[in-house]
Design a protein around this motif. Structure first.
Motif, PDB file in Angstrom:
ATOM      1  N   ASP A  31      -2.069  -2.851  13.781  1.00 40.66           N
ATOM      2  CA  ASP A  31      -2.633  -3.913  14.620  1.00 40.66           C
ATOM      3  C   ASP A  31      -2.335  -5.269  13.976  1.00 40.66           C
ATOM      4  N   THR A  32      -1.150  -5.807  14.254  1.00 42.68           N
ATOM      5  CA  THR A  32      -0.747  -7.081  13.670  1.00 42.68           C
ATOM      6  C   THR A  32       0.130  -7.817  14.660  1.00 42.68           C
ATOM      7  N   SER A  33       0.604  -9.002  14.274  1.00 38.27           N
ATOM      8  CA  SER A  33       1.509  -9.739  15.161  1.00 38.27           C
ATOM      9  C   SER A  33       2.489 -10.544  14.328  1.00 38.27           C
ATOM     10  N   LYS A 191      -7.372  -5.876  -9.018  1.00 36.59           N
ATOM     11  CA  LYS A 191      -7.060  -6.699  -7.841  1.00 36.59           C
ATOM     12  C   LYS A 191      -5.749  -6.277  -7.167  1.00 36.59           C
ATOM     13  N   LEU A 192      -4.882  -5.630  -7.935  1.00 36.97           N
ATOM     14  CA  LEU A 192      -3.658  -5.071  -7.348  1.00 36.97           C
ATOM     15  C   LEU A 192      -3.417  -3.750  -8.068  1.00 36.97           C
ATOM     16  N   ILE A 193      -3.677  -2.655  -7.383  1.00 34.05           N
ATOM     17  CA  ILE A 193      -3.738  -1.377  -8.092  1.00 34.05           C
ATOM     18  C   ILE A 193      -3.284  -0.231  -7.195  1.00 34.05           C
ATOM     19  N   GLN A 255       8.353 -14.363  -4.861  1.00 35.46           N
ATOM     20  CA  GLN A 255       8.258 -14.563  -3.410  1.00 35.46           C
ATOM     21  C   GLN A 255       7.149 -13.693  -2.826  1.00 35.46           C
ATOM     22  N   ALA A 256       5.920 -14.209  -2.869  1.00 36.06           N
ATOM     23  CA  ALA A 256       4.805 -13.428  -2.324  1.00 36.06           C
ATOM     24  C   ALA A 256       4.284 -14.034  -1.026  1.00 36.06           C
ATOM     25  N   ASN A 257       4.225 -15.365  -0.976  1.00 31.21           N
ATOM     26  CA  ASN A 257       3.635 -16.004   0.191  1.00 31.21           C
ATOM     27  C   ASN A 257       4.091 -17.465   0.214  1.00 31.21           C
ATOM     28  N   ARG A 259       2.802 -19.943   1.504  1.00 30.86           N
ATOM     29  CA  ARG A 259       1.701 -20.899   1.301  1.00 30.86           C
ATOM     30  C   ARG A 259       1.429 -21.103  -0.189  1.00 30.86           C
ATOM     31  N   ILE A 260       1.632 -20.034  -0.995  1.00 30.66           N
ATOM     32  CA  ILE A 260       1.481 -20.165  -2.456  1.00 30.66           C
ATOM     33  C   ILE A 260       2.586 -21.086  -2.983  1.00 30.66           C
ATOM     34  N   ILE A 261       3.806 -20.857  -2.505  1.00 29.75           N
ATOM     35  CA  ILE A 261       4.958 -21.642  -2.974  1.00 29.75           C
ATOM     36  C   ILE A 261       4.794 -23.110  -2.570  1.00 29.75           C
ATOM     37  N   GLY A 283      10.624 -10.292   2.461  1.00 29.95           N
ATOM     38  CA  GLY A 283       9.241 -10.028   2.091  1.00 29.95           C
ATOM     39  C   GLY A 283       9.065 -10.090   0.583  1.00 29.95           C
ATOM     40  N   ASN A 284       7.968  -9.512   0.115  1.00 26.52           N
ATOM     41  CA  ASN A 284       7.666  -9.494  -1.315  1.00 26.52           C
ATOM     42  C   ASN A 284       8.310  -8.254  -1.946  1.00 26.52           C
ATOM     43  N   MET A 285       9.354  -8.474  -2.743  1.00 22.24           N
ATOM     44  CA  MET A 285      10.050  -7.342  -3.393  1.00 22.24           C
ATOM     45  C   MET A 285       9.615  -7.195  -4.849  1.00 22.24           C
ATOM     46  N   GLY A 313       7.176 -15.902 -12.381  1.00 21.12           N
ATOM     47  CA  GLY A 313       6.658 -14.652 -11.807  1.00 21.12           C
ATOM     48  C   GLY A 313       5.148 -14.592 -11.976  1.00 21.12           C
ATOM     49  N   PHE A 314       4.475 -13.905 -11.056  1.00 22.29           N
ATOM     50  CA  PHE A 314       3.029 -13.670 -11.191  1.00 22.29           C
ATOM     51  C   PHE A 314       2.689 -12.456 -10.350  1.00 22.29           C
ATOM     52  N   GLY A 315       1.644 -11.739 -10.764  1.00 24.03           N
ATOM     53  CA  GLY A 315       1.256 -10.593  -9.936  1.00 24.03           C
ATOM     54  C   GLY A 315       0.342  -9.640 -10.666  1.00 24.03           C
ATOM     55  N   GLY A 316       0.458  -8.367 -10.281  1.00 21.68           N
ATOM     56  CA  GLY A 316      -0.434  -7.314 -10.759  1.00 21.68           C
ATOM     57  C   GLY A 316      -0.521  -7.280 -12.275  1.00 21.68           C
TER      58      GLY A 316
HETATM   59  O1  UT7 Z   1       3.115 -10.086  -5.392  1.00 20.56           O
HETATM   60  C1  UT7 Z   1       2.030 -10.668  -6.048  1.00 20.56           C
HETATM   61  C2  UT7 Z   1       0.749 -10.225  -5.554  1.00 20.56           C
HETATM   62  N1  UT7 Z   1       0.451 -10.520  -4.188  1.00 20.56           N
HETATM   63  C3  UT7 Z   1       0.223 -11.744  -3.695  1.00 20.56           C
HETATM   64  O2  UT7 Z   1       0.502 -12.748  -4.289  1.00 20.56           O
HETATM   65  C4  UT7 Z   1      -0.451 -11.825  -2.355  1.00 20.56           C
HETATM   66  C5  UT7 Z   1      -1.450 -12.934  -2.340  1.00 20.56           C
HETATM   67  N2  UT7 Z   1      -2.245 -12.971  -1.144  1.00 20.56           N
HETATM   68  C6  UT7 Z   1      -1.787 -13.365   0.077  1.00 20.56           C
HETATM   69  O3  UT7 Z   1      -0.614 -13.653   0.221  1.00 20.56           O
HETATM   70  C7  UT7 Z   1      -2.770 -13.484   1.221  1.00 20.56           C
HETATM   71  O4  UT7 Z   1      -4.079 -13.373   0.721  1.00 20.56           O
HETATM   72  C8  UT7 Z   1      -2.552 -12.424   2.339  1.00 20.56           C
HETATM   73  C9  UT7 Z   1      -1.271 -12.716   3.098  1.00 20.56           C
HETATM   74  C10 UT7 Z   1      -2.494 -11.039   1.734  1.00 20.56           C
HETATM   75  C11 UT7 Z   1      -3.702 -12.481   3.325  1.00 20.56           C
HETATM   76  O5  UT7 Z   1      -3.822 -13.790   3.865  1.00 20.56           O
HETATM   77  P1  UT7 Z   1      -5.254 -14.468   3.965  1.00 20.56           P
HETATM   78  O6  UT7 Z   1      -5.064 -15.782   4.633  1.00 20.56           O
HETATM   79  O7  UT7 Z   1      -5.847 -14.458   2.582  1.00 20.56           O
HETATM   80  O8  UT7 Z   1      -6.008 -13.512   4.957  1.00 20.56           O
HETATM   81  P2  UT7 Z   1      -7.329 -12.652   4.717  1.00 20.56           P
HETATM   82  O9  UT7 Z   1      -7.047 -11.513   3.779  1.00 20.56           O
HETATM   83  O10 UT7 Z   1      -8.436 -13.598   4.349  1.00 20.56           O
HETATM   84  O11 UT7 Z   1      -7.597 -12.071   6.154  1.00 20.56           O
HETATM   85  C12 UT7 Z   1      -7.880 -12.939   7.248  1.00 20.56           C
HETATM   86  C13 UT7 Z   1      -8.018 -12.098   8.493  1.00 20.56           C
HETATM   87  C14 UT7 Z   1      -8.979 -10.918   8.332  1.00 20.56           C
HETATM   88  O12 UT7 Z   1      -9.696 -10.781   9.524  1.00 20.56           O
HETATM   89  P3  UT7 Z   1     -11.207 -11.325   9.646  1.00 20.56           P
HETATM   90  O13 UT7 Z   1     -11.988 -10.592   8.583  1.00 20.56           O
HETATM   91  O14 UT7 Z   1     -11.125 -12.801   9.388  1.00 20.56           O
HETATM   92  O15 UT7 Z   1     -11.589 -10.980  11.036  1.00 20.56           O
HETATM   93  C15 UT7 Z   1      -8.049  -9.729   8.184  1.00 20.56           C
HETATM   94  O16 UT7 Z   1      -8.621  -8.530   8.632  1.00 20.56           O
HETATM   95  O17 UT7 Z   1      -6.755 -11.532   8.866  1.00 20.56           O
HETATM   96  C16 UT7 Z   1      -6.910 -10.131   9.072  1.00 20.56           C
HETATM   97  N3  UT7 Z   1      -5.646  -9.477   8.719  1.00 20.56           N
HETATM   98  C17 UT7 Z   1      -4.650  -9.320   9.594  1.00 20.56           C
HETATM   99  N4  UT7 Z   1      -4.525  -9.629  10.904  1.00 20.56           N
HETATM  100  C18 UT7 Z   1      -3.363  -9.333  11.505  1.00 20.56           C
HETATM  101  C19 UT7 Z   1      -5.262  -8.997   7.504  1.00 20.56           C
HETATM  102  N5  UT7 Z   1      -4.014  -8.501   7.596  1.00 20.56           N
HETATM  103  C20 UT7 Z   1      -3.602  -8.701   8.871  1.00 20.56           C
HETATM  104  C21 UT7 Z   1      -2.411  -8.409   9.574  1.00 20.56           C
HETATM  105  N6  UT7 Z   1      -2.328  -8.742  10.867  1.00 20.56           N
HETATM  106  N7  UT7 Z   1      -1.350  -7.832   8.971  1.00 20.56           N
END
Ligand code: UT7
Length: 329
Positions: A31-33, A191-193, A255-257, A259-261, A283-285, A313-316
């Motif tokens: 369920d995404t878009s 936090k990432l596991i 390359q994770a997000n 918005r972070i960059i 995506g994030n590789m 780099g940053f992550g788990g």
């Molecule tokens: O590689 C290194 C480690 N990883 C990262 O650096 C990732 C860091 N985190 C992120 O990039 C972001 O936190 C995410 C992209 C993972 C999430 O973005 P966000 O703006 O922090 O969203 P959120 O987790 O706060 O979720 C917001 C809403 C939630 O719904 P409600 O509770 O507000 O109703 C989620 O359930 O978005 C919902 N949601 C989605 N909706 C549609 C979460 N995933 C999805 C999805 N499609 N795929």
């Protein structure tokens, strides 16, 4: 840590699996878009490996790096693979790459530092070469993230992709690698596991049913960590090297997000054109994201010899790592 040994990258290569999975394809699975994924992350599509393992991706990227370095594969003294999605917990994926390359029976091992793995590996390659123990090292960041993500969890499965990037590290005729700064904070380990599959929670039928063998991520905590840490560690290494931001030609962040960059860029004031991004396509590789971006930018002649590049780099772990280098190719 400041370096002074004329050690750098003498060859690069990358390999991306053929299959492209778009955000629209993901709309049919969870369920995404496309709108949510693109606006929240910057990702449009990612590659998915079918019938290829992490060591296959690593081997193909590694071979290209050896060819780009213009050396014989028997000149390689060590293989390091940075990965969080190895072929198996043991043997090391690097040993499987050694076999596939058919090179000498050199030391080969994996390192586990998640998305910081490539920078950690680069520091190890540097240390082995500067100590005189090795002359040339093949370092590969390779991930088959599609094998460890939960395809029923929309909060993670839309983020990751498969791929591999490789470099050969050796002596260079310019300054090469100028410095490193690495760190970790194990208090953020959960936090990432991937909860199950190790000594704490060996795999059982019940744990498989609870899908504990897949990545679980506290996305918003990691997001906050990254937004704070990225500019902080970039500024720290520049200070240590007595350099100004303006002296950087390019930055390659993990390359994770987007918005972070973007947030890091706002604080660093580097200029958008200096930040190399491939997140939209792949995506994030994890450990592969930085070396793939490096290889593609060198291959397209965007990065030229003697350009100054900041890798971050940053992550788990949580882990982080930065390096500044002068491109030697
Ligand atoms: O590689 C290194 C480690 N990883 C990262 O650096 C990732 C860091 N985190 C992120 O990039 C972001 O936190 C995410 C992209 C993972 C999430 O973005 P966000 O703006 O922090 O969203 P959120 O987790 O706060 O979720 C917001 C809403 C939630 O719904 P409600 O509770 O507000 O109703 C989620 O359930 O978005 C919902 N949601 C989605 N909706 C549609 C979460 N995933 C999805 C999805 N499609 N795929």
């Amino acid at each position: 840590m400041k370096t002074n040994n004329n050690i750098g990258i003498i060859g690069t290569g990358s390999y991306l699996p053929k299959k492209i999975m778009t955000n629209y394809d993901l709309e049919k699975i969870v369920d995404t878009s496309d709108e949510w994924i693109y606006t929240r992350t910057g990702i449009k599509e990612r590659r998915i490996a079918e019938g290829e393992s992490t060591s296959d991706l690593a081997f193909k990227a590694g071979l290209k790096a050896i060819e780009s370095a213009g050396i014989d594969r028997d000149e390689i003294d060590m293989i390091i693979v940075a990965t969080m999605s190895p072929d198996q917990p043991t043997p090391a994926t690097a040993c499987l790459v050694q076999k596939k390359l058919g090179c000498r029976q050199i030391p080969s091992f994996d390192i586990s530092a998640a998305c910081s793995g490539f920078i950690y590996g680069l520091s190890m390659a540097y240390a082995y070469i500067s100590s005189g123990l090795c002359k040339k090292i093949l370092l590969i960041g390779a991930e088959k993230m599609s094998s460890i993500i939960d395809w029923e969890d929309r909060s993670t499965c839309v983020l990751f992709g498969d791929g591999a990037g490789a470099v050969v590290v050796g002596e260079v005729d310019n300054e090469g690698i100028l410095g490193f700064s690495l760190g970790s904070d194990g208090s953020g380990a959960e936090k990432l596991i991937v909860p199950s599959g190790g000594s704490v929670l060996p795999i059982t039928k019940e744990r498989l049913e609870k899908r504990e063998n897949y990545i679980k991520m506290n996305g918003s905590d990691i997001f906050k960590f990254a937004v704070k840490k990225l500019p902080e560690i970039a500024n720290n290494i520049l200070k240590e090297l007595d350099m100004r931001t303006e002296e950087l030609d390019y930055m390659i962040p993990h390359q994770a997000n987007i918005r972070i960059i973007d947030s890091a860029n706002k604080k660093l004031k580097l200029g958008k054109e200096k930040i190399l991004v491939n997140l939209n396509k792949y995506g994030n590789m994890s450990a592969a994201s930085i070396p793939v971006a490096l290889d593609e930018s060198i291959d397209s002649k965007k990065i030229k010899k003697n350009d100054t590049i900041l890798l971050i780099g940053f992550g788990g772990g949580l882990t982080w790592g930065t390096s500044v280098l002068k491109s030697s190719i």
